[in-house]
Design a protein around this motif. Structure first.
Motif, PDB file in Angstrom:
ATOM      1  N   GLN A 111      25.121  -4.627 -31.833  1.00 37.32           N
ATOM      2  CA  GLN A 111      24.119  -4.352 -32.973  1.00 37.32           C
ATOM      3  C   GLN A 111      24.654  -3.427 -34.059  1.00 37.32           C
ATOM      4  OE1 GLN A 111      20.751  -3.637 -30.605  1.00 37.32           O
ATOM      5  NE2 GLN A 111      20.187  -6.039 -30.512  1.00 37.32           N
ATOM      6  N   VAL A 166      22.100  -2.915 -41.028  1.00 37.87           N
ATOM      7  CA  VAL A 166      20.927  -2.498 -40.470  1.00 37.87           C
ATOM      8  C   VAL A 166      21.145  -2.606 -38.940  1.00 37.87           C
ATOM      9  CG1 VAL A 166      18.498  -3.017 -40.462  1.00 37.87           C
ATOM     10  CG2 VAL A 166      19.474  -2.982 -42.627  1.00 37.87           C
ATOM     11  N   HIS A 211      12.372 -13.605 -31.161  1.00 35.05           N
ATOM     12  CA  HIS A 211      12.866 -12.359 -30.895  1.00 35.05           C
ATOM     13  C   HIS A 211      13.798 -11.478 -31.868  1.00 35.05           C
ATOM     14  CE1 HIS A 211      12.142 -12.936 -26.444  1.00 35.05           C
ATOM     15  NE2 HIS A 211      12.980 -14.037 -26.628  1.00 35.05           N
ATOM     16  N   LYS A 212      13.527 -11.890 -33.196  1.00 38.17           N
ATOM     17  CA  LYS A 212      13.664 -11.412 -34.318  1.00 38.17           C
ATOM     18  C   LYS A 212      15.274 -11.384 -34.646  1.00 38.17           C
ATOM     19  CE  LYS A 212       9.844  -8.320 -34.363  1.00 38.17           C
ATOM     20  NZ  LYS A 212       9.314  -6.985 -34.230  1.00 38.17           N
ATOM     21  N   THR A 213      15.828 -12.267 -33.918  1.00 35.58           N
ATOM     22  CA  THR A 213      17.232 -12.571 -34.332  1.00 35.58           C
ATOM     23  C   THR A 213      17.633 -13.068 -35.544  1.00 35.58           C
ATOM     24  OG1 THR A 213      17.494 -13.516 -31.983  1.00 35.58           O
ATOM     25  CG2 THR A 213      19.386 -14.063 -33.443  1.00 35.58           C
ATOM     26  N   ARG A 268      27.146 -23.020 -38.581  1.00 33.67           N
ATOM     27  CA  ARG A 268      26.876 -22.323 -37.342  1.00 33.67           C
ATOM     28  C   ARG A 268      25.985 -22.999 -36.587  1.00 33.67           C
ATOM     29  NH1 ARG A 268      22.531 -19.334 -34.943  1.00 33.67           N
ATOM     30  NH2 ARG A 268      23.625 -18.011 -33.387  1.00 33.67           N
ATOM     31  N   ARG A 299      16.609 -11.514 -38.228  1.00 33.54           N
ATOM     32  CA  ARG A 299      16.714 -10.490 -39.196  1.00 33.54           C
ATOM     33  C   ARG A 299      18.305 -10.325 -39.523  1.00 33.54           C
ATOM     34  NH1 ARG A 299      12.568  -5.781 -37.260  1.00 33.54           N
ATOM     35  NH2 ARG A 299      10.889  -6.715 -38.082  1.00 33.54           N
ATOM     36  N   TYR A 300      19.190 -10.647 -38.711  1.00 34.65           N
ATOM     37  CA  TYR A 300      20.619 -10.450 -38.688  1.00 34.65           C
ATOM     38  C   TYR A 300      21.021 -11.485 -39.996  1.00 34.65           C
ATOM     39  CZ  TYR A 300      20.656  -8.131 -34.400  1.00 34.65           C
ATOM     40  OH  TYR A 300      20.452  -7.163 -33.189  1.00 34.65           O
ATOM     41  N   TRP A 301      20.325 -12.710 -40.162  1.00 31.58           N
ATOM     42  CA  TRP A 301      20.666 -13.499 -41.296  1.00 31.58           C
ATOM     43  C   TRP A 301      20.051 -13.119 -42.537  1.00 31.58           C
ATOM     44  CZ3 TRP A 301      21.542 -14.581 -36.337  1.00 31.58           C
ATOM     45  CH2 TRP A 301      22.653 -15.522 -36.041  1.00 31.58           C
ATOM     46  N   PRO A 307      18.462  -3.182 -36.431  1.00 35.57           N
ATOM     47  CA  PRO A 307      16.988  -3.246 -36.237  1.00 35.57           C
ATOM     48  C   PRO A 307      16.774  -2.991 -34.807  1.00 35.57           C
ATOM     49  CG  PRO A 307      18.082  -5.650 -36.628  1.00 35.57           C
ATOM     50  CD  PRO A 307      19.112  -4.600 -36.537  1.00 35.57           C
ATOM     51  N   ASP A 323      14.924 -18.243 -33.594  1.00 39.23           N
ATOM     52  CA  ASP A 323      15.399 -17.095 -34.169  1.00 39.23           C
ATOM     53  C   ASP A 323      14.334 -16.147 -34.486  1.00 39.23           C
ATOM     54  OD1 ASP A 323      17.800 -18.315 -34.117  1.00 39.23           O
ATOM     55  OD2 ASP A 323      18.221 -18.518 -36.318  1.00 39.23           O
ATOM     56  N   ASP A 349      14.685  -3.945 -32.459  1.00 36.18           N
ATOM     57  CA  ASP A 349      14.319  -4.943 -31.291  1.00 36.18           C
ATOM     58  C   ASP A 349      14.693  -6.519 -31.635  1.00 36.18           C
ATOM     59  OD1 ASP A 349      12.380  -5.182 -33.141  1.00 36.18           O
ATOM     60  OD2 ASP A 349      10.830  -4.825 -32.096  1.00 36.18           O
ATOM     61  N   ALA A 350      15.713  -6.608 -32.375  1.00 35.08           N
ATOM     62  CA  ALA A 350      16.393  -8.041 -32.818  1.00 35.08           C
ATOM     63  C   ALA A 350      17.265  -8.385 -31.837  1.00 35.08           C
ATOM     64  CB  ALA A 350      16.674  -7.901 -34.153  1.00 35.08           C
ATOM     65  N   LEU A 351      16.988  -9.233 -31.024  1.00 37.55           N
ATOM     66  CA  LEU A 351      18.065  -9.532 -30.028  1.00 37.55           C
ATOM     67  C   LEU A 351      19.145 -10.368 -30.869  1.00 37.55           C
ATOM     68  CD1 LEU A 351      16.129 -11.256 -26.929  1.00 37.55           C
ATOM     69  CD2 LEU A 351      17.002  -8.979 -27.319  1.00 37.55           C
ATOM     70  N   LEU A 352      20.521 -10.269 -30.236  1.00 38.23           N
ATOM     71  CA  LEU A 352      21.740 -11.001 -30.615  1.00 38.23           C
ATOM     72  C   LEU A 352      21.449 -12.335 -30.211  1.00 38.23           C
ATOM     73  CD1 LEU A 352      24.391  -8.331 -29.467  1.00 38.23           C
ATOM     74  CD2 LEU A 352      23.575  -9.022 -31.824  1.00 38.23           C
ATOM     75  N   PRO A 353      22.104 -13.570 -30.924  1.00 37.54           N
ATOM     76  CA  PRO A 353      21.932 -14.904 -30.533  1.00 37.54           C
ATOM     77  C   PRO A 353      22.822 -14.946 -29.147  1.00 37.54           C
ATOM     78  CG  PRO A 353      23.461 -14.586 -32.417  1.00 37.54           C
ATOM     79  CD  PRO A 353      22.797 -13.117 -32.232  1.00 37.54           C
ATOM     80  N   LEU A 362      19.492 -10.350 -43.813  1.00 35.74           N
ATOM     81  CA  LEU A 362      20.071  -9.331 -44.586  1.00 35.74           C
ATOM     82  C   LEU A 362      21.039 -10.074 -45.375  1.00 35.74           C
ATOM     83  CD1 LEU A 362      20.422  -6.716 -41.859  1.00 35.74           C
ATOM     84  CD2 LEU A 362      19.424  -6.228 -43.890  1.00 35.74           C
TER      85      LEU A 362
END
Lengths: 279, 378
Positions: free
Chosen positions: B215, B151, A118-120, A13, A122-124, B153, A115, B155-159, A126
């Motif tokens: 999200q 989850v 902006h806490k992006t 990716r 976090r999607y990973w 979240p 990443d 305030d977690a922005l998408l890529p 998990l």
């Protein structure tokens, strides 16, 4: 899912992201233009030499290069080996070694910090082990940089062959060999860049810190050179080009092991810190 | 459902009597009725004492490769969990249990510790002290929880550079959903959030509402057993918020849902139980009917006119009556049990009021979550 699969997916990716981003494309184009410009410049210098110094025979040129390379690497066998290398390819090799850190810092500064900003991330986290994420990020960056340098080298091989400076087999075999030598060194730089990027949540700070880290390593290298403190010069990854280009297998193995060890150290440190931190 | 709290302020309205066999467990509510009527399919209240373990207590994430799973009744368990950021204690000794299959709310004012608690449940933050388990594992055990937890979240922005479709497929890939099912799973959840047309849209081009739904889609991909939703409707326009609420309701009974929100009406509508947090501590927790006391009191608003309070006091099931002359609100407390429930009391009280020509302008069970939260938090 195994950590290897996780790492592979993250790296794939990352690779896709890098080559699709404006930054990745611009850096690729700049690398190609820079490589081509250097080749053309060298061809012009070569022509100038032939015109201005018609008495200089190819044998004398070869001897001068062998002497210069022996002095540079402190090893007659290496000097002899490199004297046989097409001059353009050798120059591009050194340019790659010295400019790759710049390429890596520009490509990798927001590798992790982007990443985290902006806490992006976090999607990973998990879905992947944090260590896999970090190794995947490093691997993605290293692969991107390697692909860019390979493309740059390939362009130069073609120019070299077209201009008749070396037969195709010689150009490609030497070209590939020299490009492969850059890989362990760029792996270490990518490790440092990933480590710095994982410390900061603001990409611009990560960029400045990456430049600062690379500069500090260079200064340490210069200090080591000036006062003949080998241990200090070894902190600078480019030091190992002399080991990796060496004809002696023990020197080559030492260089490779040092690069692998340093890469493992930096990537391991970034994984460890990333695993422990709050996101 | 048992729902333990360790609190400094001992304020749960439904705290059991001292002789109760499980002192830390919230008292059972007989035949609890939903505080607000909803369109959701009827389901048993998992917080009721006699509630059977929900059918879906042992879930299998659809599409995810099969692996051995511990059967669980408690989806999430926090034991004396504390989180400090430097000198500041954001969460202070929180103990909670959330039963599998329930919809559980985390409620509290700003700075109460909701998002911190939520982030620890998701493994984003690590507790300073205490133990936190999700489906029997630490939230950091990613491999064990892969595809079992989703989850959203806050305030977690998408890529931004990823297209919606490829982002969701990549998430499915990391969740170990088989290659031949990834795109299908991604398209299914995207359709569920009404985003079929966004497959090729870059995440960075989505509006706030669209991004929120993407999200949400990533949280639901693979049909996880536990879904954590942090402020799922924050910043959404009323129509989209309504759609998101409907979507959450549609998931009821299929998984355990933890919803953190400021929107108390929303939580009262969708949650079976909740914990109210204030300054990092749980100040009350239990089923929604316990929190709102909907099985212990009724409130009746009267328009100007007769107000036969004494007659209501004389009703046999009535324990106590309060009359607020200014607001013209009548609060009737009653002893539940022995065949007496809120509906019966409402019927009896309204009968008396109507017989005496009182003008009724509103009836409600309990005091409403909002009022309860206002009472418990500073």
């Amino acid at each position: 899912m195994s950590p290897i699969s996780e790492t592979r997916f993250v790296a794939q990716r990352e690779l896709r992201k890098n080559f699709r981003s404006a930054k990745g494309i611009v850096l690729l184009v700049l690398s190609l233009l820079g490589g081509t410009a250097v080749t053309l410049l060298l061809a012009w210098v070569e022509q100038l030499k032939r015109d201005k110094m018609p008495d200089l025979t190819p044998e004398a040129m070869h001897a001068a290069r062998e002497d210069a390379m022996t002095r540079a690497f402190g090893d007659p066998a290496t000097g002899k080996l490199l004297a046989d290398t097409p001059e353009v390819l050798l120059l591009v090799f050194f340019i790659t070694i010295w400019l790759t850190p710049l390429l890596i810092s520009l490509l990798g500064f927001d590798n992790v910090s982007g990443d985290m900003q902006h806490k992006t991330v976090r999607y990973w986290t998990l879905r992947t082990r944090r260590s896999s994420y970090m190794i995947g990020k490093w691997l993605g960056l290293w692969t991107t940089v390697s692909a860019i340098t390979l493309t740059m080298h390939a362009v130069i091989w073609v120019v070299c062959i077209v201009r008749g400076e070396a037969p195709a087999a010689t150009a490609i075999s030497w070209g590939l060999r020299l490009w492969v030598i850059t890989l362990p060194i760029s792996a270490v730089w990518c490790g440092i860049s990933t480590l710095v990027s994982s410390i900061f949540k603001t990409p611009i700070l990560a960029l400045l810190a990456t430049f600062a880290a690379f500069f500090v390593l260079w200064v340490i290298f210069l200090i080591g050179l000036r006062w003949n403190i080998d241990a200090l010069t070894y902190a600078y990854p480019n030091t190992f080009d002399g080991f990796l280009i060496n004809k002696r297998i023990d020197r080559w193995m030492t260089g490779l092991a040092a690069c692998i060890g340093m890469t493992a150290l930096y990537v391991g440190a970034s994984s460890f810190m990333f695993t422990k931190r709050d996101l | 459902m048992s729902d333990e709290t360790t609190t400094a302020k001992e304020t749960p309205a439904s705290a059991p009597p001292p002789a109760a066999p499980e002192p830390a467990v919230a008292a059972p509510a007989p035949a609890p009725a939903p505080a607000i009527k909803s369109d959701a399919p009827p389901m048993s209240n998992p917080y009721a004492k006699d509630a059977a373990p929900p059918e879906g207590a042992i879930f299998v994430a659809e599409g995810a490769k099969k692996r051995k799973k511990k059967p669980v009744e408690v989806a999430i368990r926090l034991t004396k969990v504390t989180k400090r950021f430097g000198p500041k204690t954001a969460v202070d000794g929180v103990t909670l249990k959330v039963r599998a299959g329930s919809v559980y709310g985390l409620i509290g004012p700003n700075g109460a510790g909701k998002t911190t608690t939520f982030s620890m449940m998701a493994g984003f933050l690590q507790p300073t002290e205490g133990v936190l388990e999700v489906l029997g594992y630490s939230p950091m055990q990613v491999d064990e929880l892969r595809s079992r937890i989703g989850v959203l979240p806050q305030d977690a922005l998408l890529p931004g550079n990823d297209k919606v479709g490829e982002f969701l497929v990549h998430m499915a890939q990391l969740q170990d959903i088989p290659a031949d099912r990834r795109e299908e799973s991604a398209r299914e959840v995207l359709a569920e959030v009404d985003g079929r047309d966004w497959w090729n849209v870059k995440c960075g081009s989505l509006s706030h509402g669209m991004a929120k739904r993407v999200q949400l889609a990533q949280a639901l991909i693979g049909d996880p057993e536990v879904v954590l939703l942090d402020e799922p409707t924050a910043g959404l326009d009323p129509r989209v918020a309504y759609e998101v609420r409907q979507l959450i309701k549609s998931r009821k009974g299929r998984c355990t849902l933890i919803v953190s929100s400021h929107n108390l009406q929303e939580l009262e509508e969708i949650c079976d139980g909740a914990a109210i947090l204030d300054r990092g501590r749980v100040v009350a927790s239990g089923s929604m009917s316990e929190l709102t006391a909907s099985s212990e009191e009724i409130r009746i608003k009267l328009s100007p006119g007769p107000s036969p309070i004494s007659l209501i006091r004389d009703l046999p099931m009535v324990k106590r009556v309060e009359w607020d002359e200014e607001r013209r609100e009548l609060v009737v407390y009653f002893e539940r049990g022995q065949g007496v429930d809120a509906e019966q009391v409402i019927g009896a009280v309204l009968w008396v009021l109507l017989q005496n020509q009182a003008r009724i302008s509103g009836v409600s069970k309990g005091r409403g979550l909002e009022q309860r939260v206002m009472e418990l938090t500073d």
